[in-house]
Design an enzyme around this catalytic site. Sequence first.
Site, short mmCIF file in Angstrom:
data_model
loop_
_atom_site.label_atom_id
_atom_site.label_comp_id
_atom_site.label_asym_id
_atom_site.label_seq_id
_atom_site.Cartn_x
_atom_site.Cartn_y
_atom_site.Cartn_z
NE ARG A 119 -3.30 -2.82 0.31
CZ ARG A 119 -3.91 -3.75 1.31
NH1 ARG A 119 -3.39 -3.99 2.23
NH2 ARG A 119 -4.98 -4.37 1.06
CG ASP A 122 -2.66 -6.21 -1.12
OD1 ASP A 122 -3.73 -6.11 -1.69
OD2 ASP A 122 -2.70 -6.93 0.22
CG PHE A 147 0.41 -3.09 16.09
CD1 PHE A 147 -0.42 -3.64 16.96
CD2 PHE A 147 1.85 -3.13 16.42
CE1 PHE A 147 -0.17 -4.32 18.21
CE2 PHE A 147 2.17 -4.03 17.63
CZ PHE A 147 1.17 -4.62 18.45
CG ASP A 148 -4.09 -1.48 10.38
OD1 ASP A 148 -4.23 -2.53 11.28
OD2 ASP A 148 -4.74 -1.73 9.37
CD1 TRP A 154 -3.32 -5.33 8.28
CD2 TRP A 154 -2.46 -5.65 6.37
NE1 TRP A 154 -3.32 -6.61 8.27
CE2 TRP A 154 -2.94 -6.72 6.91
CE3 TRP A 154 -2.02 -5.58 5.14
CZ2 TRP A 154 -2.52 -8.12 6.48
CZ3 TRP A 154 -1.88 -6.88 4.66
CH2 TRP A 154 -2.15 -8.20 5.05
CB THR A 155 1.04 0.50 4.96
OG1 THR A 155 1.18 0.10 3.74
CG2 THR A 155 1.83 -0.04 5.81
CD GLU A 156 -5.16 -1.00 3.90
OE1 GLU A 156 -5.81 -2.19 3.52
OE2 GLU A 156 -4.28 -1.05 4.93
CD1 TRP A 212 -7.01 -13.48 8.44
CD2 TRP A 212 -8.04 -11.47 8.76
NE1 TRP A 212 -7.90 -13.22 7.45
CE2 TRP A 212 -8.45 -11.91 7.60
CE3 TRP A 212 -8.34 -10.29 9.10
CZ2 TRP A 212 -9.45 -11.31 6.99
CZ3 TRP A 212 -9.31 -9.40 8.42
CH2 TRP A 212 -9.88 -10.03 7.25
CG HIS A 214 -5.86 -9.06 -1.32
ND1 HIS A 214 -6.36 -7.52 -1.24
CD2 HIS A 214 -6.67 -9.62 -0.49
CE1 HIS A 214 -7.06 -7.46 -0.22
NE2 HIS A 214 -7.23 -8.58 0.05
CG ASP A 255 -6.33 -11.89 2.74
OD1 ASP A 255 -5.46 -11.97 1.93
OD2 ASP A 255 -6.36 -10.65 3.15
CD GLU A 256 -9.85 -8.67 3.09
OE1 GLU A 256 -10.36 -8.30 4.22
OE2 GLU A 256 -9.21 -8.30 2.48
#
Length: 768
Positions: free
Chosen positions: A164, A193, A426-427, A475-477, A400, A268, A333-334
């Site tokens: 991200r 991603d 931690f985001d 995660w860094t969005e 998760w 992703h 995932d997802e």
Amino acid sequence: MRHKILTIIFLLFAGCILHAQTQLSIIPKPVEINQAPGFFTIDPQVSLQIAADQVALKPAADFFVGAVNDISGIKIPVNKTSRKKITLSVVKNFPLNNEGYYLTVTPAAVKITAKSYAGIFYGLQSLLQTFPQVRTNAVLQVPCMEIRDEPRFKWRGMHLDVSRHFFSPAVIKNYIDLMAMYKLNTFHLHLVDDQGWRIEIKKYPALTATGAWRVDQTSLPWGARPQAKPGEQPSYGGYYTQEQVKEIVAYAQKRNITVVPEIEMPGHVASAIASYPNLSCNEKPQLTITGGNYTDMSSNYCAGKDEVFGFLEDVLTEVMAIFPSSFIHIGGDEVDKGPWKACPRCQARMKKEGLKNEDELQSYFMKRIEKFIVSKKRKMIGWDEILEGGLAPEAAVMSWRGEAGGIEAAKMNHEVVMTPGNPYYFDHYQAGPEGEPLAIGGFNTLKKVYDYDPVPKELATEKHKYILGAQANVWTEYISTTEHLEYMVLPRMLALAETVWSPASGKNWEDFNRRLKYHFTAFEQKGLHYSPGNFTVDIMPISSGGKTEVELFSEMPTAKIYYTLDGTLPSSSSTLYERPIPVNASMLVKAVTVQNSTVMNPRPAEQAFIMHKALGKDVKYETPYSRYYPANGPNSLTDGIRGKNGIGKFWHGFSGTNLVATVDLGSVTDVSRITIGCIQNYSDWVFLPTAVKFEVSEDGQNFSEVGVQENSIPATQKGVTRKDFAINISPAKTRFIKVTAKVLPACPPGHPGAGKPAWVFADELIVE
């Protein structure tokens, strides 16, 4: 004799003063530590000793020598004859585990012994934590002590999403240094991603030439970024060359850290499809995704094409040549399975392989990839969605979505890493959110991180061995700078470190906070950004025996709480909180944390309580609410608090089943109006009920329907919508009230979860 007694008393008193002055602040807390009077002084007369047959310890020795030189300017020689020695020794038949160590400090010598390089390195880290953390002219004195120490878990991890937002190799190394300081040993590097492919693959150069770059829209919130248009210059991004990755891996190895790469699949992967459209089901060209807008974008590999598996095997071959880790993370995932449903190749694959549905197609995909990974003598690990449709034979699971996936995998004798979003994302916010940097949401405070135990209570003792450990994910969005990254991991990384290293029986929140102050000073001296803590007051309703009280809580052990009930701004001259507050009328509680006479909150915590006839009354559900959404316990529906837009705190959730709740008013009462609040959050698969039925009863056995309210808001309405379902009735005498909120049969067409079970959420049941 009197003189001798006085001398002994003096020495004991001096020893007490010494201990008070040199109270150790090592994090994670060692298994056993005993201090003694005196110091070992680091000065030019000190040398570091390594036996000739243990040259493999030299990287650890070099690390320590460099750290001491940075702090003091003293360069400790290695294997030089000297008066005082620091000795490092790997010994056979060592009684502790592979990462354990003994550390002994006397005025004349320091000795670290261990079974392996890892233990020696960790002994040196404990030693370094007794020093000042910046260059100083002060004498470096190490308190005399004995430490016996070893970790509780094998996997002690931190994750970082560099897709991200790309972070330079220098930032990655600093991240690794922080991990090493606190004895974390696994770095999960999320390289792939939708918004960026970050590792050079020589056979497929377009992955980085195209997939590593996107149109720069950092000035806009993640979810509001429009898709790139043809002709716009993709200038935001970056990637690591294979040489840079090798350097990072080697840097980590010297610090006993294994770098586990994540090459996301089968979803992703919009960045890979932007580079090679033929990998998708529809094969349409597309640009790299700029943020959270996925409209008409392909983000899955086509599971029906053999060329996709050939591509992935080529990619993984190059990745495994760079990363020596035993585990290779494949994401999983997802996955939006909608394109697979519409793809003739995927449907043909399902028919050929005898697969019942798209979940089993994902399982086929994972098992095929695992077979290749195992053929290279590696292990596959993925997010807990890889359980869907059947778990690959030797795969490990990263849990998760709460603990359920980890528990299921451990029961099947598969290895598990616990990394539940609550509290290990931690985001998420760690304080505030007033005054805090913008985050994706959630609320994972330092204390929540510290209190979590990676071994689920529901798991049978004989299955505990399958819990490898735990890690936190970043995660860094919403995290695009080094300063923001540091702030989000510090000090939560330290709470994680103590959880996965120290014995659960030895953890103590107050003692951890005491030791943390030393590390805060170190962060400041090093110029690191960190959160000073969560000063937000937690306002908690407690309903029992037909009554509701309010408890106020602050995570800060030394702070005091002051509050008001009339809506005025609280200060240190307001009412001091000493005991639970009874709710006898509608009121607005406002509260602040005060430390050293200073109000620590940018804005006070506040919560309105509404008085009604069901307040504090017991609630029974026909089907239990989800354990992922416990709110404030079984009586949250009658605690006097109206749920707000965030679904994680006050709402009870039900997946794929109706909410049927009965409240006992305690005695026959006149009732004229009944209301229940519900919420719709399209992106979280939460939808308003199709209708709510209301029933009343005097005996709790025979119920009469008094009304039904249908829902008029479409399930396709996006965003967050709250709606009260209410009925007015002629004043009726009743004791029991039953509400049935009918769940939407499935997520609607066009939704990422179309056809899958929908959620229904409800909060306050108000009786007037």
